[in-house]
Design an enzyme around this catalytic site. Structure first.
Site, short mmCIF file in Angstrom:
data_model
loop_
_atom_site.label_atom_id
_atom_site.label_comp_id
_atom_site.label_asym_id
_atom_site.label_seq_id
_atom_site.Cartn_x
_atom_site.Cartn_y
_atom_site.Cartn_z
N ASP A 13 2.43 -11.45 -19.99
CA ASP A 13 3.02 -12.66 -20.57
C ASP A 13 4.45 -12.89 -20.12
O ASP A 13 5.25 -13.51 -20.82
CB ASP A 13 2.98 -12.62 -22.11
CG ASP A 13 1.62 -12.30 -22.67
OD1 ASP A 13 0.64 -12.92 -22.21
OD2 ASP A 13 1.52 -11.41 -23.54
N LYS A 16 4.17 -15.04 -15.18
CA LYS A 16 3.67 -14.87 -13.81
C LYS A 16 3.07 -16.15 -13.26
O LYS A 16 3.17 -16.43 -12.07
CB LYS A 16 2.61 -13.75 -13.76
CG LYS A 16 3.16 -12.36 -13.99
CD LYS A 16 2.09 -11.30 -13.80
CE LYS A 16 0.99 -11.35 -14.83
NZ LYS A 16 1.48 -11.08 -16.20
N GLY A 40 -4.29 -14.68 -19.29
CA GLY A 40 -4.10 -16.09 -19.04
C GLY A 40 -2.79 -16.41 -18.34
O GLY A 40 -1.77 -15.77 -18.58
N HIS A 41 -2.84 -17.39 -17.44
CA HIS A 41 -1.63 -17.89 -16.78
C HIS A 41 -1.52 -19.38 -17.08
O HIS A 41 -2.50 -20.12 -16.95
CB HIS A 41 -1.70 -17.68 -15.27
CG HIS A 41 -1.57 -16.24 -14.87
ND1 HIS A 41 -1.84 -15.80 -13.60
CD2 HIS A 41 -1.20 -15.15 -15.57
CE1 HIS A 41 -1.65 -14.49 -13.53
NE2 HIS A 41 -1.25 -14.09 -14.72
N GLN A 223 -1.98 -9.14 -16.51
CA GLN A 223 -1.35 -8.29 -17.53
C GLN A 223 -0.01 -7.72 -17.02
O GLN A 223 0.69 -8.38 -16.28
CB GLN A 223 -2.30 -7.18 -17.98
CG GLN A 223 -3.47 -7.69 -18.79
CD GLN A 223 -4.78 -7.54 -18.06
OE1 GLN A 223 -4.89 -7.07 -16.94
NE2 GLN A 223 -5.84 -7.96 -18.70
#
Length: 429
Positions: A13, A16, A40-41, A223
């Site tokens: 988080d 990225k 998630g991005h 991650q």
């Protein structure tokens, strides 16, 4: 050839998505090499927000995107994500997306087992997303996995199902659950197989060709290093190796392919789920930072825990992953604070540590040693050069790189792609 490997240098988080998107616009190929659809991005491009879970971030900018063999793939989640992005106008074809045909699949039985275990864990809960990632990796190393290539041979899958179900039926019985419905599973696989097989190929071979042509490859980690199954805050970790070295085994290229290793680092610290967090702030400052930083998980929506920047942890993750330079994100979230703190060491039972010890009990018991600095009242949001930053913000950035023993390569000052201060270009290193 200048390749770049992007990893999270905290608990994930770190922002990225924006950095990978910025780099992807200048790369020839983007590769996911580990993790599943729990990472998630969020990308913000021209005011439009795109939320990705499984697809490489390059897909939005039209860059060739590859999912490597180190990823565990939920084919139904993939189909849903592709459909969602296509509705946002993103073109996804077999010309710009390739999936390793030796990727293990996440099946409904993996999601079932994930939920059953976590529900029964009591105080031992790890805080998984319940998406089946861990059980899928277990079946991979247990040599029970059904892989992407098996979708082209479903009529001869029975021996593999025997092996898989012998394991899972015994586990399900322990939770007082019925055996795996093999026919329903096969029907689900037959339904999704044509969609997945459109993109399936030997990704290692495709990458070999790309590399031979001298193209720029961007390896996109999911991650963060503190969630690495070996080097993270075990057992509160993910089920894959998140360090930069995994780019080689998770894609099929050799270890010299990683190139410039860019560690993404938030200007403060967050983590989702259970586990130790030495600098966690359970006060008004922590709540304010969380609200200002919109600290909710991209995939799960779970509220993130928030704390001061921990230089001990980042120094450790940069060393473990061979980070060449860091990208410091969300510096604007610290705007307006009278004082800012940086953790420079830990106290544990009368001793001072300059690293996080491996034992879970020790990790939970360490007390942070802080260095306090003056904050800044001016805004850093949208700055694109150091001249645009308040003097105290510059001092903070300089102190961070001194303490983590790794230089700052770029600074991100908003979710927008162009709001970036470039100190050192990873692709030109």
């Amino acid at each position: 050839m200048a390749n770049v490997t992007v990893i999270g240098a905290q608990w994930g988080d770190e922002g990225k998505g924006k950095i990978v998107d910025w780099l992807a616009s200048r790369a020839d190929a983007v590769v996911r090499f580990q993790g599943g659809h729990n990472a998630g991005h969020t990308l913000v491009i021209g005011g439009t927000t795109y939320k990705l879970s499984l697809l490489p971030s390059g897909i939005v900018s039209g860059t060739m995107s590859l999912i490597g063999n180190g990823v565990v793939l939920d084919p139904w989640a993939l189909r849903e994500e592709v459909d969602k992005l296509e509705k946002q106008g993103v073109a996804i074809t077999d010309d710009n997306l390739a999936i390793a045909d030796n990727c293990p699949l996440i099946l409904p039985l993996h999601r079932d087992l994930d939920a059953l275990r976590e529900g029964a864990a009591g105080k031992g809960k790890i805080g998984t997303t319940g998406r089946g990632i861990g059980p899928a990796y277990e079946d991979k190393v247990g040599r029970r996995a059904i892989r992407v290539c098996d979708l082209a041979h479903l009529d001869t899958l029975e021996p593999q199902l025997d092996r898989l179900c012998a394991h899972h039926d015994a586990l399900r019985a322990g939770f007082d659950q019925p055996p795996v419905d093999r026919e329903a599973l096969l029907e689900d696989l037959r339904d999704v197989a044509p969609f997945v097989l459109r993109f399936a190929q030997p990704v290692w071979k495709r990458l070999k060709k790309i590399r031979k042509a001298g193209a720029k490859v961007l390896f996109e980690g999911a991650q963060g290093v503190l969630l690495d199954v070996d080097h993270g805050t075990y057992p509160f970790v993910t089920s894959s190796n998140t360090v930069s070295g995994t780019a080689a085994s998770g894609s099929g290229l050799g270890p010299n392919a990683a190139g410039f290793v860019l560690g993404i680092v938030k200007a403060y610290t967050t983590r989702v789920g259970s586990g130790p967090f030495p600098t966690e702030l359970d006060d008004e400052t922590g709540r304010a930072l969380g609200e200002r930083g919109h600290e909710f998980g991209t995939v799960t929506g779970r509220k993130r825990r928030v704390g001061w920047f921990d230089a001990v942890l980042v120094r450790q993750t940069c060393a473990i992953s061979g980070v060449t330079g860091i990208a410091l994100t969300k510096i604007d979230v610290l705007d307006g604070l009278d004082k800012v703190r940086i953790c420079t060491g830990y106290r544990l039972r009368g001793n001072v540590y300059d690293y996080l010890p491996s034992h879970a009990g020790d990790q939970a018991a360490v007390q942070p040693i802080y260095e306090e600095m003056d904050g800044w009242s001016e805004s850093t949001a949208g700055a694109r050069s150091f001249a645009d930053l308040p003097a105290n913000a510059v001092k903070y950035i300089q102190r961070v790189q001194e303490l983590i023993e790794c230089p700052v390569a770029l600074v991100s000052t908003s979710p927008e792609r162009d709001d970036t201060i470039l100190v050192r270009d990873p692709f030109e290193d």
